[in-house]
Structure formats: structure tokens, C-alpha cells
Design an enzyme around this catalytic site. Structure first.
Site, PDB file in Angstrom:
ATOM      1  N   GLY A  51      36.327  22.612  44.665  1.00  0.00           N
ATOM      2  CA  GLY A  51      36.584  21.664  45.735  1.00  0.00           C
ATOM      3  C   GLY A  51      37.191  20.289  45.237  1.00  0.00           C
ATOM      4  O   GLY A  51      37.475  19.426  45.985  1.00  0.00           O
ATOM      5  N   ASP A  78      28.900  12.847  46.202  1.00  0.00           N
ATOM      6  CA  ASP A  78      29.730  11.627  45.869  1.00  0.00           C
ATOM      7  C   ASP A  78      30.796  11.789  46.577  1.00  0.00           C
ATOM      8  O   ASP A  78      31.744  10.703  46.200  1.00  0.00           O
ATOM      9  CB  ASP A  78      29.706  11.430  44.525  1.00  0.00           C
ATOM     10  CG  ASP A  78      30.408  12.233  43.824  1.00  0.00           C
ATOM     11  OD1 ASP A  78      30.639  13.505  44.042  1.00  0.00           O
ATOM     12  OD2 ASP A  78      31.344  11.955  42.674  1.00  0.00           O
ATOM     13  N   ASP A 126      33.920  13.518  46.368  1.00  0.00           N
ATOM     14  CA  ASP A 126      34.966  14.044  45.759  1.00  0.00           C
ATOM     15  C   ASP A 126      35.340  15.523  45.750  1.00  0.00           C
ATOM     16  O   ASP A 126      36.212  15.964  44.987  1.00  0.00           O
ATOM     17  CB  ASP A 126      35.129  13.683  44.162  1.00  0.00           C
ATOM     18  CG  ASP A 126      34.003  14.127  43.086  1.00  0.00           C
ATOM     19  OD1 ASP A 126      33.254  15.077  43.718  1.00  0.00           O
ATOM     20  OD2 ASP A 126      33.821  13.611  42.138  1.00  0.00           O
ATOM     21  N   ARG A 127      34.429  16.150  46.312  1.00  0.00           N
ATOM     22  CA  ARG A 127      34.470  17.648  46.605  1.00  0.00           C
ATOM     23  C   ARG A 127      34.448  18.131  48.135  1.00  0.00           C
ATOM     24  O   ARG A 127      33.568  17.645  48.758  1.00  0.00           O
ATOM     25  CB  ARG A 127      33.425  18.540  45.754  1.00  0.00           C
ATOM     26  CG  ARG A 127      33.856  18.411  44.355  1.00  0.00           C
ATOM     27  CD  ARG A 127      32.405  18.913  43.270  1.00  0.00           C
ATOM     28  NE  ARG A 127      32.019  20.247  43.975  1.00  0.00           N
ATOM     29  CZ  ARG A 127      31.082  21.166  43.274  1.00  0.00           C
ATOM     30  NH1 ARG A 127      30.349  20.309  42.314  1.00  0.00           N
ATOM     31  NH2 ARG A 127      31.070  22.418  43.768  1.00  0.00           N
ATOM     32  N   LYS A 131      30.519   8.803  35.978  1.00  0.00           N
ATOM     33  CA  LYS A 131      31.824   9.073  36.016  1.00  0.00           C
ATOM     34  C   LYS A 131      32.879   8.052  35.597  1.00  0.00           C
ATOM     35  O   LYS A 131      32.604   6.922  36.192  1.00  0.00           O
ATOM     36  CB  LYS A 131      32.388   9.806  37.058  1.00  0.00           C
ATOM     37  CG  LYS A 131      31.627  11.143  37.469  1.00  0.00           C
ATOM     38  CD  LYS A 131      32.232  11.534  38.828  1.00  0.00           C
ATOM     39  CE  LYS A 131      31.606  13.112  39.120  1.00  0.00           C
ATOM     40  NZ  LYS A 131      31.886  13.548  40.451  1.00  0.00           N
ATOM     41  N   THR A 140      28.297  22.150  33.766  1.00  0.00           N
ATOM     42  CA  THR A 140      27.517  21.349  34.658  1.00  0.00           C
ATOM     43  C   THR A 140      25.980  21.738  34.710  1.00  0.00           C
ATOM     44  O   THR A 140      25.318  20.736  34.951  1.00  0.00           O
ATOM     45  CB  THR A 140      28.204  21.325  36.004  1.00  0.00           C
ATOM     46  OG1 THR A 140      28.226  22.405  36.669  1.00  0.00           O
ATOM     47  CG2 THR A 140      29.711  20.616  35.943  1.00  0.00           C
ATOM     48  N   SER A 190      26.595  13.149  41.509  1.00  0.00           N
ATOM     49  CA  SER A 190      27.678  14.097  42.242  1.00  0.00           C
ATOM     50  C   SER A 190      26.788  15.131  43.010  1.00  0.00           C
ATOM     51  O   SER A 190      26.215  14.922  43.933  1.00  0.00           O
ATOM     52  CB  SER A 190      28.306  14.829  41.203  1.00  0.00           C
ATOM     53  OG  SER A 190      29.401  15.625  41.577  1.00  0.00           O
ATOM     54  N   TYR A 198      32.263  16.652  31.168  1.00  0.00           N
ATOM     55  CA  TYR A 198      33.121  15.758  32.167  1.00  0.00           C
ATOM     56  C   TYR A 198      32.614  14.596  32.562  1.00  0.00           C
ATOM     57  O   TYR A 198      33.247  13.606  32.808  1.00  0.00           O
ATOM     58  CB  TYR A 198      33.042  16.508  33.472  1.00  0.00           C
ATOM     59  CG  TYR A 198      33.447  18.102  33.393  1.00  0.00           C
ATOM     60  CD1 TYR A 198      34.364  18.329  32.427  1.00  0.00           C
ATOM     61  CD2 TYR A 198      32.661  18.983  34.177  1.00  0.00           C
ATOM     62  CE1 TYR A 198      34.682  19.954  32.549  1.00  0.00           C
ATOM     63  CE2 TYR A 198      33.061  20.332  33.941  1.00  0.00           C
ATOM     64  CZ  TYR A 198      33.749  20.739  32.957  1.00  0.00           C
ATOM     65  OH  TYR A 198      34.116  22.220  33.031  1.00  0.00           O
ATOM     66  N   ARG A 236      32.153  32.733  32.236  1.00  0.00           N
ATOM     67  CA  ARG A 236      32.370  31.429  31.235  1.00  0.00           C
ATOM     68  C   ARG A 236      30.876  30.700  31.430  1.00  0.00           C
ATOM     69  O   ARG A 236      30.310  31.163  32.282  1.00  0.00           O
ATOM     70  CB  ARG A 236      33.415  30.610  31.827  1.00  0.00           C
ATOM     71  CG  ARG A 236      33.122  30.102  33.407  1.00  0.00           C
ATOM     72  CD  ARG A 236      34.142  29.232  34.026  1.00  0.00           C
ATOM     73  NE  ARG A 236      34.375  27.919  33.164  1.00  0.00           N
ATOM     74  CZ  ARG A 236      33.720  26.910  33.707  1.00  0.00           C
ATOM     75  NH1 ARG A 236      32.642  26.999  34.739  1.00  0.00           N
ATOM     76  NH2 ARG A 236      33.779  25.649  33.113  1.00  0.00           N
ATOM     77  N   LYS A 253      38.885  29.748  37.871  1.00  0.00           N
ATOM     78  CA  LYS A 253      38.076  30.584  38.831  1.00  0.00           C
ATOM     79  C   LYS A 253      38.827  30.965  40.041  1.00  0.00           C
ATOM     80  O   LYS A 253      38.398  31.325  41.096  1.00  0.00           O
ATOM     81  CB  LYS A 253      36.837  29.417  38.896  1.00  0.00           C
ATOM     82  CG  LYS A 253      35.986  29.391  37.784  1.00  0.00           C
ATOM     83  CD  LYS A 253      34.724  28.588  38.132  1.00  0.00           C
ATOM     84  CE  LYS A 253      35.010  27.176  38.459  1.00  0.00           C
ATOM     85  NZ  LYS A 253      33.827  26.413  38.558  1.00  0.00           N
ATOM     86  N   ASP A 310      30.354  16.740  48.915  1.00  0.00           N
ATOM     87  CA  ASP A 310      29.292  17.065  48.009  1.00  0.00           C
ATOM     88  C   ASP A 310      28.726  15.490  48.173  1.00  0.00           C
ATOM     89  O   ASP A 310      28.966  14.488  48.721  1.00  0.00           O
ATOM     90  CB  ASP A 310      29.820  17.338  46.858  1.00  0.00           C
ATOM     91  CG  ASP A 310      30.874  16.360  46.026  1.00  0.00           C
ATOM     92  OD1 ASP A 310      31.146  15.417  46.796  1.00  0.00           O
ATOM     93  OD2 ASP A 310      30.797  16.258  44.758  1.00  0.00           O
ATOM     94  N   GLU A 321      40.744  22.911  41.770  1.00  0.00           N
ATOM     95  CA  GLU A 321      39.833  23.927  41.226  1.00  0.00           C
ATOM     96  C   GLU A 321      38.909  24.431  42.345  1.00  0.00           C
ATOM     97  O   GLU A 321      38.607  23.941  43.331  1.00  0.00           O
ATOM     98  CB  GLU A 321      39.089  23.442  40.115  1.00  0.00           C
ATOM     99  CG  GLU A 321      37.957  22.163  40.384  1.00  0.00           C
ATOM    100  CD  GLU A 321      37.046  21.859  39.268  1.00  0.00           C
ATOM    101  OE1 GLU A 321      37.096  22.545  38.421  1.00  0.00           O
ATOM    102  OE2 GLU A 321      36.621  21.004  39.312  1.00  0.00           O
TER     103      GLU A 321
END
Length: 747
Positions: free
Chosen positions: A610, A526, A528-529, A400, A709, A390, A299, A705, A567, A524, A607
Site C-alpha cells: 500500500g 501512521d 502511509d499505506r 522512520k 517487518t 506503523s 527499513y 521471500r 509481490k 494503516d 508496492e
């Protein structure tokens, strides 16, 4: 003469530091050799235990001490493997005990493991199969074992050494040395055969630089001033001429291109720079740097600061990213950074590389990741790069990347690495600008998501960069904001900034309960979650947020597609279909979900971790700040004036687990998932293999899975009842142990 003296002094200091560093390197090598000897000694001890236990008969269970086990605390015989944890057996039976018994049933004897570690009840469990399906179990005290290990095997003079046990993460059982050097991965690990244990070693960090450097720097400054005075004096004796330098351009004031939410640009005050690029894919002046391919993830680009990422590496990455942007006919890039200790210097190096590729750069400073995405749309650059680690531990950082409105992932990330390896890089001179977009972001969110009534909101930013914006944003919306850890601190002194882990949500849960707040929000590292707790401090997982958001959006956009990851709860499909939408499951990963969202013109995606994406009245990127505001608006506008607790209680619910991590190295993960996908048998169930193996049963589902990360397997389970949930877990445990019998599956 002065320059010669200064150069000689600098060389002497450098040689001294080099010798110190060489000595430290040699010392660490010696320590590593000691570890190999320690591992060999511990292996011998374990083999001795195995042999003694193999020779021990059931009759010895009555008196293990007399048999020669002074550390033994309990021994007995079990007639069968209990079906569930119990305290009614001759020893306390946990899931870990059951796993050991099953392993003993398959291979005669289980591997050694510490049960209930780091508690007063901690004990080492030994299990072997007897005749007639009976089992001999023996528990050993850990205190004398710890003393023996420290005395005989865990002797170290510097750095840090630990005996660890593999469970959901590597858990340290015993540790010696300086634990402050354990921020990054150990440089040496040795798995111990016959046990769920390993030795891990972190060397001493670095050698202290010579104290003479400050004096030398002062001397160099004085010499430079003298040289400048001499040069100035002589310059008056000859004709003056203009000198054009090739130095890095100074920032110029940037005037924003104001763009409405419907993406219609107003008359612009921005100057679009023409490309200053030599389209020859080579840069002769790039100094070679050792770039590890391991940092190019699925990612993003991510690695350990100092060993895998550095300023020179960031500069080369900037060259490659700038080249790729221009290859896609993009010449302007937004750059932002999070609050990690290394992010500012990394951002400077990245910008230097982007400029050297010929791209124009707008530096928006320290901001949450979503504000970089926002700026790339708001200023219509269509490209952005964020320097961020992150939610990863303190020692990590990374990038990113968005180019041409697409978040780079998979092959596109690998393409950056290939450009560097093949030296296919552009050369040019870009223009650097600076901008502050926080005010514009807050104003636009206020226009899109007004609150009909004020709410009392708890906010935990975990000392991440979201703390710079979230309190201002929610206050501007009219909320009564109660802050936790909103000061930006790259040491993350309070807890890890990852709301996907329940332990990191404890502080915000307590704040909401103690202050009687309407809701609690966590972000989180940064921004974004998003993590959420209701008015009673109960965690509301992001897939339940998606159910609420989907029901709301589909009232206005019938037939729209809603994207979610493997998930997420199985109830999402029911809720989306009932509301008139199209449910689409896809692999986990924010960039993969973003790609599916664009492909199917979805109005909402998200997802379990978050990341939540809105494209009904926002830009379609993952933005935890905007998602939080949308949630607050739904609560404030509820026609029945219900609070968050009542709103989520009205949703359909099932019993489920949080995301579970089983620590396993990356190569072993790939081998395991290949074998599990090929060999696992789940009769009568639907098996989905778009990302790992998700098995849908009549009354629930389970998933395993490989994480993209962190090194390890991720699992999650859901069912209608607790009994169904336990049955699904047990099916997965049995199938996973058939593939890898020594897996530690304590869930």
C-alpha cells in the site's frame, strides 16, 4: 534534617518496591521452570501417541475405540492422496489434510495438527503410510484432550500460558491465565517435537508501585517550596548576579518557509540557525543504555515498548541521528509522531537527544507520517524523523528516518547502531521550534488535486493517526465523508490498522455497501499505506491501483519509469509497456523503492502493501493521503462518468491471493530461504531472485521471500485461472516441504 528524613523515606519505599520486583522476577523464573516440566510431559504424551499409532494396523481402523483410543472420532484407510480438497473421502480432506498425507508419504508418519481449529468441527489428525501407497488416518476429539492438557500440563498461577499451532500465524488452541499480558512476544516458547505446536508463556507484567509514592512526592514539593523561600530570603542579603542555565531551550514560534509545488522557494521568513556543534565524536554525559541490535531493521528502527525501546534509548537514538545528519551537513530536522500510547514520551526523548547533538528541531506534533515528509520538503529541512509503530501491533513503536532527502535503510540503519556502539556522537545545543503543518498540507493538496465533482467516500482510519487529517482533507475537497474509527486511540479497539490484511477491510466494505457509497478508503496506523474497496465493497489491491495510476501518468510522461515490487501483479509490466513506460521490478520495502525511484527518476512507484509514491506533481515520498486524493480525482474526472467498480472492472485481471504469512523465526527464515534458493527446481520457468524467489510460469507466478517487518515467510500467487493458481500453489508446497518437511502450509 527534613531532607534526610525525606531521603530515608524514599529509600525505604524504593527498597520495598525492589523487593517486590525481585519476588516477581523469581516467581516468573519458577513459572518458566514449570513450563519446561510441562513441555517435557506433553512431549512424553505425544511420543506415546506416536508409538500407539505406529503399532495400530489397518484392521484397527474399524474400531479405534476398542483398540484403546477413547478420544478417537473416526479412522479409515485412504487408497491415495487426493489431488484437491474434497468431502467425498472417508474423512473431510482439506489442504492441511493433503499436507499431512504428503508428509506421511515422505517420512512414514505426519506431525500432529489440529484441523479446523476453534470450530465445532475441530479435530486432531494423525496420518501414517501403509504398504501399497495407502494411508491410515485417525481423527481425535479435542475436548477431552483440552481437559487433559488443562488438568495435567497447562497449570499456571499467574501470567498467561497458551498451546499454539503454527500456521499463517501462531494460532492459540488452548489458553489459561491473564490474556491481557499477551500484547508483546512471549518470553518463553517451547516447540513440541512431533507436532505443529508450541507452548508460549507471558509472565505477569510488573509489580504495583508502593502507594506511599504520591505522599512522598507531595512532601518533596513542600520541601522544595520551603527551600525556595529560604533561598529567596537570603538572596536579598547579597548582591544579585545573572545566572545562565544549560536547560533545554523553550520552543520559539516558527514561521514557515513557503515553498511552491515546483520546489521554487519564495522569499523566506525563516531564520537558518548556524550549527552549535562541537565536532568531537564523543558525548561523555550519555548514560549507558542497553540497546538491542534487533531493533535496527531493514527499513526502520522498530521494537517492543518497554523491553526493546524506552525513553533513554530514544534519547541516545536522537543523539546518533542528529550526529549523522550533521555528518551529511544537515542541521535542521522535522519531528512528528503517531497516536500510539508511547509516542508522545518517546518523541520528547528523541527531541532531547537531537537537540543535545546540536541539531535544530521543528516539532510538528501528532501527524501522519507523510506530513513529516511533506514538512521536510515544504520547510526545506531535508531531514525528518517519525516516531511510529506503523502497522505493527499495539506493543510496538519505532522510528522512520529521512536524512538529506533519503529514507534510511539497510546499511544506513546499521550505521546508526554502529555510531552508538562506538560512541561517535556530536555534542551541542540545538534550538526547538514548533509548527502546525496540517493546514498547509491540505491547502497544497487542494491546489494539486482538485475534484471536478463531489463523491461519497467511506473512510476507515483504524483509530490510527490518519484520523486526525483524512476527514478534514476529504471534506475540504468537497467529498461527502462517512467516517469509521477516525478517533485516534492507541489501543486500536476496533481492528488492527493494517489494510493489507483482508480481515481488517471488512468494516469499510460493509459501510460502503450499506451506505451505497462511491468508494471506501482505509489507512494503516501512521497513514502511509492505503487500502481501497470499490462501490460493491470488493477489495482493490494496491498493485491494481498502480495499473490505474500508471496509465494516467504515462499519458503525460511518455517513456517514464514506473517502479513496483516483487509481490505485485505480473499484469503491471504489460500495462506499463503498453502505455509507453518502462517497467522496473525491485525488492519490497518502502525505503528500497524510494531509493530506486530516485535513482531512475521514476514518476510513480508502489508496492503491494500500500505504499504509493508520486513524483509527477508531488514530492516523491509514500503518501497514502495524497494517493487517495489522486484516486478520487481519477474517478471524478472519468469521461464516461463511471464509478470505481466499473473503472476497475475494465482493467485486465487475474486470480490471485492476498499476501500470505507463514510464521517462522528470523534465523530459521534465513536458513530456509538460502536452502530454497539453492535447491528449488522449477523446470521451464523464469526464476527471479532479487528478493526471495519469484517464479514466472506461462500462466502465472508464485513468490516466497523472508519478511523484513515481521518474523516469517511471505508468499503470493497469481494465475490466469483458478486451476492454474492451484497448480502453482502445489508446486511451491512440494518444493518448500522438501526443504522443511514440518512447515505448516495451509493456503
Amino acid at each position: 534534617m527534613i531532607l534526610i528524613v525525606v531521603s530515608g523515606l524514599a529509600a525505604a519505599i524504593w527498597i520495598n518496591d525492589y523487593q517486590k520486583q525481585s519476588a516477581l522476577t523469581k516467581f516468573n523464573q519458577q513459572q518458566t521452570e514449570k513450563l519446561a516440566i510441562a513441555a517435557s510431559g506433553m512431549t512424553d504424551m505425544l511420543q506415546d501417541w506416536q508409538q500407539r499409532f505406529a503399532d495400530m494396523a489397518a484392521v484397527n481402523a474399524e474400531d479405534p475405540v476398542a483398540y484403546g483410543w477413547p478420544e478417537a472420532s473416526l479412522a479409515c484407510v485412504l487408497a491415495a492422496i487426493p489431488s484437491a480438497p474434497t468431502t467425498d473421502a472417508c474423512i473431510p480432506v482439506s489442504f492441511g489434510t493433503i499436507n499431512s498425507l504428503r508428509q506421511a508419504e515422505k517420512q512414514g508418519m505426519s506431525d500432529f495438527a489440529v484441523m479446523q481449529p476453534n470450530t465445532p468441527q475441530a479435530h486432531i489428525l494423525l496420518t501414517k503410510r501403509l504398504e501399497a501407497s495407502r494411508f491410515l488416518v485417525l481423527t481425535l476429539q479435542t475436548t477431552e484432550l483440552e481437559n487433559k492438557l488443562r488438568e495435567r500440563y497447562l497449570s499456571i498461577g499467574s501470567g498467561s500460558l497458551a498451546l499454539q499451532q503454527g500456521a499463517q500465524n501462531w494460532l492459540t488452541l488452548f489458553q489459561q491465565g491473564d490474556n491481557t499480558v499477551q500484547d508483546s512476544s512471549p518470553i518463553y516458547t517451547q516447540t513440541l517435537s512431533g507436532a505443529y505446536w508450541r507452548l508460549a508463556f507471558w509472565p505477569a507484567d510488573r509489580v504495583a508501585k508502593s502507594a506511599a509514592w504520591p505522599a512522598l512526592i507531595i512532601l518533596i514539593i513542600i520541601v522544595c517550596i520551603l527551600c525556595w523561600l529560604v533561598a529567596t530570603r537570603f538572596s536579598t542579603l547579597r548582591p544579585k548576579k545573572q545566572v545562565q542555565t544549560g536547560a533545554r531551550p523553550r520552543p520559539v514560534e516558527y514561521v514557515e518557509n513557503e515553498v511552491n509545488i515546483d520546489h521554487t522557494p519564495t522569499p523566506t521568513a525563516i531564520r537558518v540557525a548556524t550549527p552549535k556543534v562541537s565536532k568531537t565524536e564523543s558525548v561523555d554525559r550519555v548514560r549507558p543504555v542497553d540497546i538491542k541490535p534487533v531493533i535496527f531493521k531493514t527499513y526502520d528502527i522498530r521494537g517492543i515498548v518497554g523491553t526493546q525501546l524506552s525513553e533513554p534509548i530514544m534519547r541516545v537514538l536522537g543523539l546518533a541521528i542528529g550526529t549523522e545528519a550533521q555528518h551529511q551537513e544537515q542541521t535542521r530536522i522535522i519531528v512528528g509522531r503517531d497516536g500510539r500510547l508511547s509516542s508522545e514520551s518517546f518523541s520528547d526523548a528523541l527531541i532531547e537527544g537531537l537537540l543535545a547533538s546540536g541539531c535544530d528541531v521543528t516539532d510538528i506534533g501528532a501527524v501522519p507520517t507523510p506530513l513529516v515528509y511533506f514538512a521536510s520538503q515544504h520547510m526545506r529541512t531535508h531531514c525528518g524523523v517519525v516516531v511510529t509503530g506503523s502497522h505493527n501491533p499495539q506493543g510496538y513503536n519505532g522510528l522512520k528516518i529521512v536524512i538529506n532527502d533519503k529514507t534510511l535503510s539497510g546499511e544506513a540503519i546499521q550505521g546508526i547502531y554502529q555510531r552508538i556502539q562506538q560512541s561517535r556522537l556530536y555534542s551541542g545545543e540545538g534550538q526547538l521550534r514548533q509548527a502546525d503543518v496540517i493546514g498547509s498540507y491540505i491547502e497544497q493538496v487542494k491546489q494539486v488535486v482538485p475534484l471536478s465533482r463531489p463523491l461519497k467516500v467511506g473512510v476507515d482510519c483504524g483509530n490510527g493517526i490518519a484520523g486526525k487529517v483524512v476527514p478534514k482533507l476529504l471534506t475540504a475537497l468537497g467529498c461527502d465523508v462517512h467516517e469509521l474509527f477516525c478517533n485516534v486511540d492507541g489501543h486500536f479497539p476496533n481492528h488492527h490498522p493494517n489494510p493489507a490484511q483482508p480481515q481488517n477491510m471488512q468494516d469499510i466494505s460493509k459501510l460502503v455497501r450499506d451506505k451505497h457509497l462511491d468508494i471506501g478508503l482505509a489507512f494503516d496506523g501512521d497513514g502511509d499505506r492505503l487500502g481501497v474497496v470499490n462501490g460493491e465493497g470488493e477489495i482493490i489491491w494496491p498493485d491494481r491501483l498502480l495499473m490505474l495510476f500508471a496509465s494516467d501518468i504515462l499519458q503525460r510522461h511518455k517513456g517514464s519509469t514506473i517502479v513496483y515490487d516483487v509481490k505485485s501483479t505480473g499484469l503491471l509490466e504489460q500495462v506499463i509497456t503498453k502505455a509507453g513506460g518502462k517497467a522496473m521490478m525491485c525488492p519490497s520495502g518502502h525505503s528500497l523503492i524510494r531509493a530506486e525511484m530516485l535513482k531512475h527518476d521514476a514518476k510513480l512507484a508502489g508496492e503491494l502493501s500500500g505504499h504509493i509514491f508520486f513524483a509527477d506533481n508531488w514530492y516523491g515520498f509514500d503518501d497514502a493521503l495524497f494517493a487517495a486524493c489522486r484516486l478520487l480525482a481519477l474517478i471524478a474526472d472519468d469521461p464516461q462518468r463511471r464509478g470505481a467498480t466499473e473503472i476497475f472492472a475494465a482493467q485486465p485481471q487475474r486470480f490471485n491471493t492476498p499476501e500470505i504469512l507463514i510464521d517462522l523465526d528470523t534465523a530459521e527464515c534465513r536458513r530456509f530461504m538460502t536452502q530454497f534458493t539453492q535447491n528449488a527446481q522449477f523446470d521451464g520457468a523464469e526464476v527471479i531472485t532479487i528478493d526471495g524467489v519469484r517464479v514466472n510460469f506461462d500462466k502465472g507466478w508464485g513468490l516466497v521471500r523472508a519478511s523484513n517487518t515481521v518474523p516469517g515467510l511471505t508468499l503470493r500467487f497469481e494465475a490466469e485461472t483458478e486451476e492454474d493458481l492451484e497448480q502453482i500453489k502445489q508446486q511451491f508446497i512440494q518444493q518448500m516441504l522438501q526443504v522443511k518437511p514440518n512447515l505448516s502450509l495451509n493456503f
